[in-house]
Every structure is written in structure tokens, then in C-alpha cells.
Design a protein around this motif. Structure first.
Motif, PDB file in Angstrom:
ATOM      1  N   HIS A  72       0.851  -1.193   0.000  1.00  0.00           N
ATOM      2  CA  HIS A  72       0.000   0.000   0.000  1.00  0.00           C
ATOM      3  C   HIS A  72       0.887   1.243   0.000  1.00  0.00           C
ATOM      4  O   HIS A  72       1.819   1.327   0.800  1.00  0.00           O
ATOM      5  CB  HIS A  72      -0.901   0.038   1.240  1.00  0.00           C
ATOM      6  CG  HIS A  72      -1.812  -1.143   1.353  1.00  0.00           C
ATOM      7  ND1 HIS A  72      -3.100  -1.134   0.873  1.00  0.00           N
ATOM      8  CD2 HIS A  72      -1.607  -2.375   1.867  1.00  0.00           C
ATOM      9  CE1 HIS A  72      -3.656  -2.316   1.101  1.00  0.00           C
ATOM     10  NE2 HIS A  72      -2.771  -3.095   1.700  1.00  0.00           N
ATOM     11  N   CYS A  89      -4.115   5.501   2.416  1.00  0.00           N
ATOM     12  CA  CYS A  89      -3.541   4.730   1.315  1.00  0.00           C
ATOM     13  C   CYS A  89      -3.871   5.452   0.017  1.00  0.00           C
ATOM     14  O   CYS A  89      -4.975   5.955  -0.155  1.00  0.00           O
ATOM     15  CB  CYS A  89      -4.130   3.326   1.299  1.00  0.00           C
ATOM     16  SG  CYS A  89      -3.543   2.337  -0.090  1.00  0.00           S
ATOM     17  N   HIS A 142      -8.960   2.020  -2.328  1.00  0.00           N
ATOM     18  CA  HIS A 142      -8.869   1.762  -0.882  1.00  0.00           C
ATOM     19  C   HIS A 142      -9.253   3.001  -0.083  1.00  0.00           C
ATOM     20  O   HIS A 142     -10.027   2.928   0.867  1.00  0.00           O
ATOM     21  CB  HIS A 142      -7.443   1.339  -0.496  1.00  0.00           C
ATOM     22  CG  HIS A 142      -7.046  -0.011  -1.016  1.00  0.00           C
ATOM     23  ND1 HIS A 142      -5.814  -0.565  -0.782  1.00  0.00           N
ATOM     24  CD2 HIS A 142      -7.725  -0.909  -1.762  1.00  0.00           C
ATOM     25  CE1 HIS A 142      -5.749  -1.759  -1.359  1.00  0.00           C
ATOM     26  NE2 HIS A 142      -6.887  -1.981  -1.963  1.00  0.00           N
TER      27      HIS A 142
HETATM   28 CU   LIG Z   1      -4.184   0.415   0.135  1.00  0.00          CU
END
Ligand SMILES: [Cu+2]
Length: 732
Positions: free
Chosen positions: A564, A701, A706
Motif C-alpha cells: 500500500h 492509502c 482503498h
Molecule cells: Cu491500500
């Protein structure tokens, strides 16, 4: 060019195979919407159209040299030539452009089809504030010709929800909301363009954190926000993009992204290096932005975005968008003509979720090269150029950037005269453990046609050694992967990256197992160890409340399966190191620490017993007291660490606002809430109140899918009681 019959049959077959008629698609059909049929990326001709360059370099990307005069930038809907301009579509019609949203400088309404939606590129100067009036002229989701947008909105995730419909299972069909964020900018919180500062195109609806600079005496239209960026930070390759709560992935996908290279007139660069390019005698070779975005198209040449969710709770949200077509500066697989000499490129990963791992190669001889020389990271110039040489195994061989990251790079094509090179991508998806990209489609980004030479080149040569700048402030000794000598962090935080699984796959993604709200679950109880913060009548519960001037170390424990790119607003950080840990062992200790709760587990219908992971509970222990070594409320990672810490890569050893956090690793960053040029060991204070208006920032992130579904936390800075030279309502 025209798609052959075989290609067209292939397109239809692929579309048919991929079409799953779920209830949401049926409901769309009931409403009389047009279903989009995907056009496979493999059917799109490559390297037929040139890469858009800055208009100051004779190209088509609008370039605005910012001065004391305020700028006006409108978010508009228009057609842009993303696909080859001579393409004939499967239905026999000539391609007439793709409907997109983009930022356009100036009040004039553009007519006709534009070459690109990328931009504008706003060149700001340190010491001169840049005032921008961002106007939202996007219209309504009901009538937008950017078809995918409405069909991909998902009102069941925590999103702007201008019409206040709650968690509606229908798509959004109202006025389009936006909010522009200056990514990497050291700016007051009310100008940050955070997710709750949105405003709609009709001017009627606003997020609770909306702000605009007061307009003396006259009433400002509601569909705009005036942000006066202070430009007090060091020269840096900033960019700006939309940051709408719960729909950033769609607004950015539609095209809302530009660049904001901030230059420093007071910085003496080496001879031949120009603030926005390379100096060749009396002329300037402007930097070539490379905004890389993967996309999908439909058979009518329009943007396509898969919107069949994988869990019933979120019928349209997908965990990660990765497309089958590479676009650079808004063009599918463009080519670039160069001379056999040096060029400067600004790489921006503007994709939703795709990671690029890149190098140049001659596809005929298979010889790799030339090298890239990285001269700046997200937050500014490196001390000296860093060579990324594809032939230098085991050295630094590829340029790896995740969404949100930038790299300012010089490439010397001397010695490659007459060759046709490919900027190749071998980044796996999901990164870093998924399958590699198809070499003939996603494995190619840009074709570079090098003219015959040799040609003289008096520009700055990064291979010549020497420093780029006065030494940057070091919070970290990058060679050791340790804090710089004498530095002691005020706080250490150990936080987790979590993926919450639903019946069909990832349901949401979290930082420190905490929802945006800081409540146990949506509509649940606040945690007593979090700090309630009320802005515009809405209370959030913050867990990261650093003191202005403080140096902190954050340790992010990635217990998900993928990497991430974690991004902090307001301040850049320096990467300390990365270290592996025993994932199974730590997960067991982590789960065992959960206290159990009366809340019912939707999977079992029973309350959570002690020792079972509770999604969205926040950390299992008390945030402040649960782990004596580090804040964050998580069991200590130290007993589970494996091997020595790994120092940052040479091209990560500068200021970063977004950095890669690999699965199974702890990533440590040194982060200080002070102007970046504050000497190490000093506390420092911003020229503006970092808590102006009581507002905060976010960290999240930068896989946009996300961040849209909970992998983002609001945070706020406790300001020092010091006089400020820039005052809210007066200077911004
Ligand atoms: Cu992420």
C-alpha cells in the motif's frame, strides 16, 4: 486504421464472457441505461499518436506560469483524444474522442475535441503565493456523458452524499461534487482540499469542511473554492487531483488531475539544470510530464469502469481498479520523438491501483538502457542524482512508483541514435505478488523514437557527479536506516494496515483497523482513547493528534497481502527503514489481544468472543496505554521482527509524501510537523496555523479504491501558540 474482423469478434467474445448479469445491472437496464461493452486493450493500436507535451514546448498540455495574478481553473466535461485519432470503432464509426472531465485554466468554455485532459501544469514559485479559484462546472450525474461515473458510484460506502440519501443502494444522480487537493503541498488545513471540503456543480451542496477565501463584499458563487497556496516550501514536484470523499477513484479516473511543479528562485541549481527542465545554451528544454494512468474503454471509445461489486454490502465498489490499457498524459500508448541527448521527465503515477516498475529497453536487441537518473523525490531535490541502471544487478535497476508517487528523472539518449526504445513495465498486480503484466500490452508504457545523432548537449549531466543542492535536512541517516545523530522522537506510533474480508472478498480496507469516523462501527460508540474533533457541526474521533514541531516515528505494520502506498497530508516524511516480521506469529498475538464485544459478528450472528479479530474495532488495546513502547494500541511488533532493518533505496532517501509499504513488513518513517527546511533537531513552526478553523488533515492509502472505502483517517495538529505571518481570512 480499422479493427479487423478477427479483433472485433475477439472484442465481442471477451465482452460476452465478462458479462455477468447481476441484479444491479438489471436495475440499470430497467432504468433504460445503455450497457457499456468493454473494448479489450489488446484491440487498441499502439504508438500511433504522439505524447502530449507542455504547450510552452509546442505541445497541448496547458501550462500556467503562476505569478501574483490569481488563477481560475474550471473542472469541465469535454471530449479528449485518448485513443488513436484515426481509429475506426467496431460499429464502423470513426472515433470522435472520449468524454472526460478535466481541469482547464481560464474562464473560456472550450469547444471541440481536445488533445488531452491532463493538466494544467501550474508552475508555482516559492515565496509567491498562488491563488486559484477552482470552479466546478461539471453538471449533473444524470446528464453527464462520462457514462461510467454514475454507474460506478456506490452510496453504501462512506461518501460525500450531497443529497443526504444515507446508504442508498442506488447510484448517485445529483449535481457532481468535487474538491481539489494539492498533493504534497505544505498548506493550511482549510486549503488542503480534504475529502469533506467538497462542493457541487450547482453550488447548492457543500461538505462540512468546505472553505473558500473570503471575497470582499461580493457574494461568491457556491460552485467554487478559492485556495491561496502559500508556496513556502522548498522546490518540489507537487501535483493536484480530486479528493472527493468516497468517489476520488471515479473523479480522478474521469481525468481530474494536473501537476504543480513548485520552483525555488532562490535555489542555485547546477549549470545546465533549469527549474522546470534542462538549460541548453539560451533555450530551455521543458520537463516532459509522464502522467501514467491505466484505463479501460468501451466499444464506443468511452471510459469503462467495472462496477459489479464483489460483496452485497457494497454493490458497485470494487477493491482495486486495474485497467487493460496504459495511458500517458491522457493518450493510450503514445510515442515520443527525441534526439540522442538528455531529457528530463516527471513521472507521476496517477493510476487508481497499478504499480509501475519501469526501465528502457530496445525490444529488438533486448538490450536494456539507457539508465534513468533520479534527481528529485515527492518532496524535492535529492542531494545528488541517483542512477537507476537496468544492467546494474544487484543495484537499483527499476524505477518503481505506486499511485501518488512522483519521480523527477533525467535520461540521456546519447548513444541510442536511430533506435526505437520502449519504456517497459514489469510491475505485478496486485503489487508485488500478483501476476506480471502482459508484455505486449500492460508491459509497455511509451515508445521512444531516438533520432540520428550525434547532437551537442550542454545541459546538466547527472553522470558528472556533484551535488544538486545544499544538503537537505536529514531526519534520517539513509545509509544506516536510523534516525540522524542526536534525534529523539517525541512519540513512536505502531499502526496496522488491515484488509477486512467479506463473503465475496475484500469488503473494506483500514488503517489501524479504524474507520474514518473513529467509531467502533458505523453508527457505533466512540472510543474513549480517541479525541473528538468537531468541524462544521460534524464530530470525528482522531487518534493521531501530533504536536506542531514534534518529530515522530511511525511504524506501519502491513498485515495485508499487498503493498500500500501510504500518503500523509501537510508534511512530508523520510523513510527510516523496512523490516520483515513473523506474520503468523504477529497475527496470532494481534487477534488474541481483541477484548471481545457485544457487537454481533455478521458472519456468525454471535457476539465477538475475546481473542477474535473485530473488523473496524480500532486497535485491540488502548491507543495510549496498550503498548508501553509505542502508541497505537497494538501488541508490540518487536518480538516478531525478522532480520535486520533494510535502509531506504537510494532514490527514496529524500522527502516523501507517499511511500511503498510492502506486505509482511514493518515500514518506519520519520515524520515531523514543521516546515521541511527546519534544521534537524529544531522544532519549528509553520507560517500558518496548522489547525486553522479547527480543521485537520488526512493520512491514507493512495490506492484510490482503498482510500474511498475507509483506508483513510482524519488527523489534526495541535498548534503552537506562536504568531503567524499568514492568517486565515486575510492571506488565505
Ligand atoms: Cu491500500
Amino acid at each position: 486504421m480499422r479493427l479487423t474482423r478477427r479483433e472485433f469478434v475477439g472484442v465481442s467474445a471477451a465482452a460476452g464472457a465478462g458479462l455477468v448479469i447481476g441484479p444491479q445491472i438489471l436495475s440499470r437496464l430497467v432504468r433504460g441505461q445503455v450497457l457499456q461493452t468493454p473494448l479489450p486493450g489488446s484491440a487498441i493500436p499502439q504508438f500511433t499518436d504522439p505524447l502530449p507535451l507542455l504547450d510552452v514546448a509546442g505541445g497541448t498540455i496547458q501550462t500556467l506560469i503562476a505569478g501574483a495574478t490569481p488563477l481560475e481553473i474550471h473542472a469541465r466535461e469535454f471530449r479528449s483524444l485518448m485513443l488513436p485519432r484515426n481509429l475506426v470503432l467496431p460499429n464502423g464509426q470513426p472515433y470522435g474522442g472520449t468524454w472526460v472531465w478535466g481541469y482547464i485554466g481560464g474562464a473560456a468554455v472550450p469547444s471541440g475535441v481536445r488533445d488531452t485532459y491532463t493538466g494544467p501544469v501550474v508552475v508555482g514559485a516559492r515565496g509567491t503565493p498562488t491563488e486559484v479559484n477552482f470552479v466546478n462546472d461539471l453538471g449533473s450525474a444524470l446528464t453527464s456523458r462520462v457514462r461510467f461515473w454514475r454507474d460506478a458510484t456506490d452510496q453504501t460506502i462512506h461518501w460525500a452524499d450531497p443529497l443526504g440519501t444515507g446508504h442508498s443502494m442506488d447510484h448517485y444522480a445529483g449535481p457532481i461534487p468535487v474538491v481539489p487537493h494539492l498533493h504534497g503541498g505544505e498548506v493550511p488545513p482549510v486549503l488542503d482540499g480534504g475529502p469533506d471540503a467538497w462542493y457541487t456543480s450547482d453550488g447548492k451542496y457543500k461538505g462540512h469542511a468546505y472553505y473558500t477565501k473570503p471575497t470582499k463584499g461580493k457574494k461568491a458563487p457556491g460552485n467554487q473554492a478559492i485556495y491561496r497556496y502559500p508556496n513556502t516550501q522548498e522546490a518540489a514536484p507537487l501535483w493536484f487531483h480530486d479528493h472527493l470523499l468516497g468517489a476520488t477513484r471515479l473523479n480522478v479516473y474521469a481525468g481530474l488531475a494536473g501537476a504543480f511543479p513548485l520552483v525555488d528562485p532562490g535555489l542555485a541549481l547546477p549549470a545546465g539544470l533549469h527549474p522546470v527542465g534542462l538549460q541548453r545554451g539560451a533555450s530551455v528544454d521543458y520537463v516532459i510530464p509522464l502522467v501514467i494512468q491505466d484505463r479501460m474503454f468501451d466499444t464506443e471509445g468511452q471510459l469503462y469502469f467495472p462496477s459489479v461489486g464483489i460483496n452485497p454490502e457494497h454493490p458497485f465498489w470494487i477493491p482495486e481498479f486495474t485497467g487493460d490499457t496504459i495511458c500517458v498524459n491522457g493518450k493510450a500508448w503514445p510515442y515520443l520523438n527525441v534526439e540522442p541527448r538528455r531529457y528530463r521527465f516527471l513521472f507521476i503515477n496517477g493510476s487508481n491501483a497499478r504499480t509501475y516498475e519501469m526501465f528502457f529497453v530496445n525490444p529488438i536487441t533486448k538490450l536494456m538502457g539507457p539508465s534513468m537518473w533520479q534527481i528529485a523525490t515527492d518532496g524535492g531535490y535529492l542531494d545528488a542524482p541517483v542512477r537507476i541502471d537496468p544492467n546494474a544487478l544487484p543495484g537499483l535497476t527499476k524505477l518503481v512508483i505506486m499511485p501518488g508517487e512522483r519521480a523527477d528523472v533525467i535520461v540521456d539518449f546519447a548513444g541510442f541514435g536511430g533506435q526505437t526504445l520502449i519504456l517497459r513495465n514489469i510491475g505485478r498486480t496486485p503489487f508485488p505478488k500478483g501476476p506480471p503484466p502482459n508484455g505486449s500490452t500492460l508491459g509497455q508504457i511509451l515508445q521512444v523514437r531516438v533520432g540520428l545523432g550525434p547532437v551537442p548537449d550542454g545541459s546538466y549531466d547527472p553522470a558528472g557527479g556533484g551535488s544538486l543542492r545544499p544538503p537537505l535536512v536529514r531526519l534520517v541517516d539513509p545509509a544506516l536506516g536510523a534516525l540522524a545523530p542526536g534525534l529523539v522522537p517525541s512519540k513512536i506510533r505502531q499502526l496496522t494496515l488491515n484488509e477486512v474480508m467479506g463473503l465475496g472478498g475484500p469488503l473494506e480496507v483500514l488503517v489501524n483497523n479504524t474507520h474514518w469516523s473513529g467509531l467502533h462501527m458505523m453508527g457505533g460508540m466512540p472510543r474513549m482513547d480517541f479525541t473528538p474533533v468537531t468541524v462544521g457541526g460534524v464530530t470525528e474521533h482522531h487518534s493521531e493528534v501530533p504536536m506542531e514541531g514534534d518529530l515522530e516515528v511511525w511504524e506501519l505494520v502491513n498485515i495485508t497481502a499487498d503493498a500500500h502506498p501510504i500518503h500523509t497530508h501537510l508534511t512530508q516524511f523520510q523513510l527510516l527503514n523496512r523490516q520483515g516480521f513473523n506474520v503468523g506469529g504477529y497475527n496470532a498475538a494481534y487477534e488474541a489481544a481483541f477484548p471481545g464485544t457485544d457487537m454481533v459478528d455478521p458472519m456468525t450472528g454471535m457476539p465477538y468472543p475475546p481473542g477474535m479479530y473485530i473488523p473496524g474495532f480500532g486497535p485491540p488495546l488502548d491507543y495510549n496505554l496498550g503498548n508501553p513502547r509505542a502508541l497505537g494500541g497494538n501488541p508490540d511488533i518487536v518480538p516478531f521482527l525478522l532480520g535486520p532493518p533494510r535502509p531506504p533505496e537510494a532514490n527514496e532517501a529524500g522527502w516523501k509524501d507517499t511511500t511503498i509499504m510492502y506486505p509482511g513488513e514493518l515500514t518506519r518513517i520519520a515524520i515531523r510537523y514543521a516546515p521541511l527546511d527546519t534544521p534537524a533537531g529544531m522544532s519549528g513552526a509553520y507560517p500558518f496555523d496548522p489547525n486553522a478553523g479547527g480543521h485537520g488533515y488526512v493520512w491514507h492509502c493512495h490506492i484510490i479504491d482503498h482510500e474511498d472505502n475507509e483506508m483513510m483517517r482524519p488527523y489534526s495538529v495541535r498548534p503552537k501558540a506562536v504568531p503567524r505571518s499568514l492568517l486565515m481570512g486575510t492571506h488565505y
